[in-house]
Design an enzyme around this catalytic site. Sequence first.
Site, PDB file in Angstrom:
ATOM      1  N   GLY A 143     -12.995  41.178 -23.382  1.00 16.41           N
ATOM      2  CA  GLY A 143     -14.385  41.075 -23.827  1.00 16.41           C
ATOM      3  C   GLY A 143     -15.359  40.844 -22.686  1.00 16.41           C
ATOM      4  N   ALA A 144     -15.050  39.860 -21.848  1.00 16.27           N
ATOM      5  CA  ALA A 144     -15.939  39.521 -20.746  1.00 16.27           C
ATOM      6  C   ALA A 144     -15.259  38.505 -19.851  1.00 16.27           C
ATOM      7  CB  ALA A 144     -17.250  38.942 -21.277  1.00 16.27           C
TER       8      ALA A 144
ATOM      9  N   ASN B 247     -16.729  34.805 -14.263  1.00 16.98           N
ATOM     10  CA  ASN B 247     -16.841  34.624 -12.820  1.00 16.98           C
ATOM     11  C   ASN B 247     -18.063  33.769 -12.476  1.00 16.98           C
ATOM     12  OD1 ASN B 247     -14.882  36.858 -12.696  1.00 16.98           O
ATOM     13  ND2 ASN B 247     -16.656  38.083 -13.285  1.00 16.98           N
TER      14      ASN B 247
ATOM     15  N   GLU C 203     -18.901  32.851 -22.363  1.00 17.47           N
ATOM     16  CA  GLU C 203     -18.767  32.975 -20.900  1.00 17.47           C
ATOM     17  C   GLU C 203     -19.674  31.961 -20.209  1.00 17.47           C
ATOM     18  OE1 GLU C 203     -16.259  34.633 -20.232  1.00 17.47           O
ATOM     19  OE2 GLU C 203     -16.144  35.767 -22.090  1.00 17.47           O
TER      20      GLU C 203
ATOM     21  N   HIS D 170     -18.181  28.502 -20.168  1.00 17.35           N
ATOM     22  CA  HIS D 170     -17.093  28.354 -19.195  1.00 17.35           C
ATOM     23  C   HIS D 170     -17.593  27.767 -17.874  1.00 17.35           C
ATOM     24  CE1 HIS D 170     -13.339  29.808 -20.763  1.00 17.35           C
ATOM     25  NE2 HIS D 170     -13.716  31.043 -20.985  1.00 17.35           N
TER      26      HIS D 170
HETATM   27  N1  0A1 Z   1     -11.492  34.373 -19.351  1.00 17.05           N
HETATM   28  C1  0A1 Z   1     -11.972  35.459 -20.141  1.00 17.05           C
HETATM   29  C2  0A1 Z   1     -10.923  36.355 -20.654  1.00 17.05           C
HETATM   30  C3  0A1 Z   1     -10.370  37.380 -19.749  1.00 17.05           C
HETATM   31  C4  0A1 Z   1      -9.037  37.340 -19.417  1.00 17.05           C
HETATM   32  C5  0A1 Z   1      -8.442  38.334 -18.698  1.00 17.05           C
HETATM   33  C6  0A1 Z   1      -9.224  39.392 -18.316  1.00 17.05           C
HETATM   34  O1  0A1 Z   1      -8.674  40.441 -17.624  1.00 17.05           O
HETATM   35  C7  0A1 Z   1      -7.327  40.592 -17.592  1.00 17.05           C
HETATM   36  C8  0A1 Z   1     -10.554  39.456 -18.627  1.00 17.05           C
HETATM   37  C9  0A1 Z   1     -11.120  38.446 -19.339  1.00 17.05           C
HETATM   38  C10 0A1 Z   1     -12.602  34.886 -21.387  1.00 17.05           C
HETATM   39  O2  0A1 Z   1     -12.050  33.978 -21.988  1.00 17.05           O
HETATM   40  O3  0A1 Z   1     -13.639  35.354 -21.785  1.00 17.05           O
HETATM   41 ZN    ZN Z   2     -12.776  32.310 -22.311  1.00 17.31          ZN
END
Ligand code: 0A1
Ligand code: ZN
Length: 879
Positions: A264-265, A268, A301, A304
Amino acid sequence: MSEHKSNPVRLSDYLPPDYAVDHVDLVFELSPRDARVTSRLTVRRNGDHARPLWLDGDELRLESVAIDGETLASERFEVDERGMSIPDVPGAFELTVVNRVDPVDNTALDGLYQSSGNFCTQCEPEGFRRITFFPDRPDVLSRYRVTLIADREECPVLLSNGNPVDQRDLGDGRHQAVWEDPHPKPSYLFALVAGKLEAIHDRFTTASGREVELGIYVEPHNIDRCDHAMRSLIKSMRWDEDTYGREYDLDVFNIVAVDDFNMGAMENKGLNIFNSKFILARAETATDADYDGIESVVAHEYFHNWSGNRVTCRDWFQLSLKEGFTVFRDQEFSSDVGSAAVKRIEEVNLLRQVQFAEDAGPQAHPVQPKEYEQINNFYTATVYNKGAEVVRMWRNLLGWDRFRAGSDRYFERFDGQAVTIEDFIETMAEQADFDTAQFRRWYDRAGTPIVHVSKTQANGEVRVTFEQEVPAVAGQEDRDPFLMPMRVAAFDGRGKPLPLDESGTAEKTLVLRESRTSFTFPVAEDIDRVVLSLNRGFTAPVKIEHDYDADDLALLARADSDEFNRWDAYQRLVIKTLVDRIRQARETGECSDEELPEGLSAAFGSLLHAAGGDSDARFVAECLTMPSEPYIAEQFERDVPVDAIHQARVRLREQLANEWSQSLMLVYEKQEVDGSYEYNGEDVGRRALRAQALACLNALDHPAWRRLAVEQIASTDNMTERFNALSALCVRESEERDQALEQFARDWADDPLVMDKWLSLRARIVAPDDTDTLAELEAHPAFSIRNPNRVRSLVGVFSRANPVAFHAASGSGYRWVADKIIEIDGFNPQISARLATVFSRWRRYDGARADLMTEQMQRMLDRPDCSTDLAEIVGKALR
Ligand code: 0A1
Ligand code: ZN
């Protein structure tokens, strides 16, 4: 048969990093097929040891390695397909590595790749090692400085994490930008973007007065679709300050939307990268559901930034530390800015349909998994959604104020660190006045507990008994009970709430700890019927078993003061009707669906009646939505009657529509929205309710209802109503349906996100064994097997939302999906592995189908080049 040796990573093997990297200086000379990366790392030995320095690296072309400016001869280090090892390094030194990568060739969309000709990155969880050599693990936190150099014409925009510190022309057709991120971060939060993008900008002033420049970057033709995402971002920033006291911590916050993205997103630091599906919206092209999705993913996001970035995970077994908490936070945000009851219904629907199913099959794992082969396979509903339910239980057990105090303490104590789920639990436990050790089980055990509830009434007292059944899960020996909050109420035969104690309380939250717990409340002698409202608001993520009869459910559906339980009662009533019919037909060979059960019909009628009053239209629409076929299938442990479920559902909907067509028509007319499209609670509710009414009417084979849909398509100004009407036409086969689908494809041929909707509608209505249509869709210009959104819309929807065709007795559905999975596995293993989970629960189908499913899985596995991602999923399913 090829052997896939499983080589799991285990939580119990965790060791702290051998070397710390305090500072990272990266220089990117970007070019599509040959990007050059120069990495200068400030490395420091961690502890007293003589182990070599290990750097992960995957598909990198190494140019040179130097320590403190001195190039190392090739005997001084070793490189294999997993990375680089350098023995005999000093205690502290500067390491310079130069390597090259090919972004165009990166079809896995993991690391540095191109989307629509623009450069972008995805590093979580292990993509950074596909960019440069690095100890690519979340407990190595560093300060980054990033220089981007690229052709000025091709890449006018150059973005990375943190704050911009310099931008200049290099005089040779190239330019460069420098970014600095003052906050130490793990490599998975690194990002860069470079390309031809346009942006909208806004500003946000934080509670303490920091001015933040906000930017949303998209391809130029999408610049008119960013406003909703920007509004959502600003709302999220304000909400996190107001609700959690969390402020933003950089001078800029940028979002970039790309068309090719596996998930989804991504959060970073300071530079969120999004699947364009979760940014782009305008009334003509996006539905209310798209607007909802954008609002919640932008919030997720953004949140986070604290739950994930400022406080991050020590290792990937702690993934739910950031994901469970952040999903809970985004859920509460959506609940606050929208309809709380509807939001809760949506959350529980997803949990029951996806997470419960996962937890009952071969992919079951605890919220904190204990081992994995491919961490990419653990971005699951268990880690995300069950994880969020567990955080919600903390909130409910502690109460908001103490939960908030625990959250403050957690952020304060662990700011700038990589920590564990234990750290979170300990911090919350400090706020608790109960023994929290037992609560740990929610993180450690897979499987959905079942709570059997029984009730007796005697001598002016009702006794309610809760018995926990802990499911058998392979490798989990003990069956000890869980600690869970259970909110309850009771009603008399006329739907009046009963007091649960002398003080007259009508609702209680019990804390269940034992295998068996009883609670009693007094009841007047003349009350001969008591109906329990259990697990109100879904306080515990469990299955409730209680022998409600149809009258009890009808009563709750009408009278329960907990909106969630009102919806749940109605759903249970529908499911009970369907399952009873299917079972009876199976046992007697005769259809027992002539009579529409009176209680259900009356409940349906009173819902429509409520829609005329001041009831939340969106809530009513949720109630009218029939449970999906896969969810009905969950009610059968084996020999899932795929076709009978489909027929029974179609038949019941037709009967209800037939009985209530007048009222449905009235609702449809009354809920029309005046004026042009706006995304607001009231209008969204009206459109949702009209959509249900129109779909229900179109369960009847009558040209008048089809005409209504056709007219809606022709007259509306927005995609929500256009798509709702088209979906209603798709309830049955008709000429109008086919014409409308064709017209839609012509009108929106140039808009990939809109064509995804078309692909998914087409995928839902493919008839069993109609392989020609599947071939036609695959060859359609709107489809591309390389793009994850297109694949999810066609292959994902066909396999999950069209069970009759996917499970066609001939095996043609399985074969087609397996063909796609095998093809995709050749270039994007994250996507192939995810698609393959649909085969996991083959044991629940009859012998012939089970054989056909396992045959296809074996075919996926037997290829010599089967990815480890896919092999883990399929291997577990077959074991
Ligand atoms: N941390 C992001 C999820 C995410 C995980 C892996 C990805 O590529 C392999 C991309 C995004 C979230 O929780 O939105
Ligand atoms: Zn997440």
